[in-house]
Design an enzyme around this catalytic site. Structure first.
Site, PDB file in Angstrom:
ATOM      1  N   THR A 191       0.879  -1.173   0.000  1.00 42.77           N
ATOM      2  CA  THR A 191       0.000   0.000   0.000  1.00 42.77           C
ATOM      3  C   THR A 191       0.902   1.202   0.000  1.00 42.77           C
ATOM      4  O   THR A 191       1.834   1.268   0.802  1.00 42.77           O
ATOM      5  CB  THR A 191      -0.869   0.039   1.266  1.00 42.77           C
ATOM      6  OG1 THR A 191      -1.917  -0.888   1.108  1.00 42.77           O
ATOM      7  CG2 THR A 191      -1.460   1.423   1.516  1.00 42.77           C
ATOM      8  N   VAL A 220     -14.046  -0.180   4.471  1.00 42.16           N
ATOM      9  CA  VAL A 220     -13.131   0.913   4.121  1.00 42.16           C
ATOM     10  C   VAL A 220     -12.113   1.012   5.242  1.00 42.16           C
ATOM     11  O   VAL A 220     -12.477   0.962   6.422  1.00 42.16           O
ATOM     12  CB  VAL A 220     -13.908   2.241   3.968  1.00 42.16           C
ATOM     13  CG1 VAL A 220     -12.959   3.421   3.823  1.00 42.16           C
ATOM     14  CG2 VAL A 220     -14.856   2.160   2.763  1.00 42.16           C
ATOM     15  N   GLY A 221     -10.845   1.130   4.883  1.00 40.47           N
ATOM     16  CA  GLY A 221      -9.788   1.199   5.897  1.00 40.47           C
ATOM     17  C   GLY A 221      -9.379   2.626   6.208  1.00 40.47           C
ATOM     18  O   GLY A 221     -10.152   3.578   6.047  1.00 40.47           O
ATOM     19  N   ASP A 222      -8.146   2.763   6.652  1.00 39.06           N
ATOM     20  CA  ASP A 222      -7.612   4.076   7.033  1.00 39.06           C
ATOM     21  C   ASP A 222      -7.168   4.912   5.840  1.00 39.06           C
ATOM     22  O   ASP A 222      -7.137   6.146   5.918  1.00 39.06           O
ATOM     23  CB  ASP A 222      -6.394   3.881   7.952  1.00 39.06           C
ATOM     24  CG  ASP A 222      -5.279   3.107   7.229  1.00 39.06           C
ATOM     25  OD1 ASP A 222      -5.586   2.049   6.631  1.00 39.06           O
ATOM     26  OD2 ASP A 222      -4.125   3.575   7.248  1.00 39.06           O
ATOM     27  N   GLY A 243      -0.517  -0.781   6.822  1.00 38.20           N
ATOM     28  CA  GLY A 243      -0.790  -1.857   7.769  1.00 38.20           C
ATOM     29  C   GLY A 243      -2.274  -1.953   8.088  1.00 38.20           C
ATOM     30  O   GLY A 243      -3.109  -1.469   7.311  1.00 38.20           O
ATOM     31  N   GLY A 245      -5.629  -1.213   8.797  1.00 34.20           N
ATOM     32  CA  GLY A 245      -6.334   0.058   8.788  1.00 34.20           C
ATOM     33  C   GLY A 245      -7.172   0.298  10.027  1.00 34.20           C
ATOM     34  O   GLY A 245      -7.281   1.429  10.517  1.00 34.20           O
TER      35      GLY A 245
END
Ligand code: ASP
Length: 329
Positions: A191, A220-222, A243, A245
């Protein structure tokens, strides 16, 4: 395992954190801006990005070394990884969710504090460029899912199938066990979060990902959340995360790092304190990775992860160098 050296270093940083807190209060009460009066001649331009994305750094460097804007540099830089089918955590070739859909998250932020983001976006190879258009052409910061796709198509982006044969085969093999445990430095690998300072000393940042492999549909992550996956304050510096999220979201890590730098910490101290915040407060941290990078206005950098193995690339003084971050464990 926490070594004695790490424990002592951590205690020292905690003490520093308290001391800086006091200084910051003093400054607030006198109205003096400490961050501006400590800045020396910055090392510009600088490009910093997560993992071993040499080619992305090179593309960004081409922009800033020729006098271009940091915002263009970070967009051009991360687009290299978005287009690379071999990178299975970003854009085209990214691992799908558990139902086989590649869903992308990205955000971007400029030197004026403007920002744009897309999340849960499907079938568009360059979510970072859609995020930039959200920032520049809409009154909003985040567009999600169908709406983000509609906006991208209206602005000339083409619909593409982003699921490569390789990603499809791996997903089909994963379905046999359907194990959700994150694989440290594998699922989180690549990422891309990128920070840059241009020759004018202006800072920008970008972050783009296909997110956690085999996530639940709609997760949805960070990475597209301003302040979690990436944050820039042109007076102070910027930070990016990679990493797990969920762990980054719970501590709003990138924003926290910038605020700690504002209070006087170096980028390295700020990254370490933010990782400590996670390991102090979040159960099970031994089983996942989170890594942060930070860059201040002087061109000083910081990098730290929970686990060993978090690598990054720094382009400064004409040299594109791979480095290994320190870690909590
Ligand atoms: N932070 C990303 C997410 O949780 C994953 C990663 O960095 O690889 O979506």
């Amino acid at each position: 395992m926490t070594t004695r050296r790490k424990f002592l270093a951590r205690s020292a940083f905690s003490a520093l954190g308290l001391a800086f807190g006091n200084v910051a209060c003093g400054n607030t009460s006198t109205g003096r801006s400490r961050e501006t009066d400590t800045i020396d001649t910055p090392i510009v331009p600088t490009v910093l990005s997560t993992w071993k994305n040499f080619a992305a750094n090179e593309a960004a460097w081409q922009v800033v070394s020729q006098g271009g804007r940091a915002l263009d540099a970070v967009e051009q830089g991360v687009r290299v990884v978005e287009a690379d089918p071999e990178d299975m955590s970003v854009g085209y070739g990214g691992r799908p969710d558990r139902d086989g859909h590649v869903t992308l998250d990205a955000c971007i932020m400029d030197e004026h504090g403007n920002c744009g983001s897309v999340c849960f976006l499907e079938n568009i190879k360059h979510p970072i460029s859609v995020a930039r258009l959200v920032m520049e052409k809409t009154p909003h910061v985040i567009l999600a899912g169908e709406g983000a796709l509609q906006f991208a198509l209206e602005n000339g982006f083409q619909k593409e199938n982003l699921l490569t044969e390789k990603a499809k085969e791996e997903w089909e093999a994963w379905k046999v066990t359907s194990e959700y445990k994150p694989v440290i430095n594998i699922e989180s690998h690549d990422t891309i979060g990128m920070l840059a300072i241009d020759q004018q000393g202006q800072l920008s940042g970008a972050c783009t990902t296909s997110g956690m492999a085999y996530k639940m549909r709609g997760r949805v992550g960070d990475s597209p959340i301003i302040g979690a996956g990436m944050y820039v304050d042109n007076e102070i510096g910027g930070a990016v995360a990679t990493g797990l999220g969920e762990a980054v979201l719970k501590t709003l890590g990138s924003f926290l790092i910038v605020e700690l730098m504002r209070q006087g910490m170096s980028p390295q101290q700020a990254c370490e304190e933010t990782v400590h915040r996670i390991t102090r407060k979040q159960k099970g941290f031994e089983d996942f990775q989170v890594g942060f990078l930070a860059l201040n206005k002087k061109g000083e950098t910081g990098a730290y992860g929970i686990q060993p193995g978090f690598s990054y690339v720094l382009y400064q003084n004409g040299e594109n160098k791979a480095l290994e971050a320190g870690s909590e464990l």
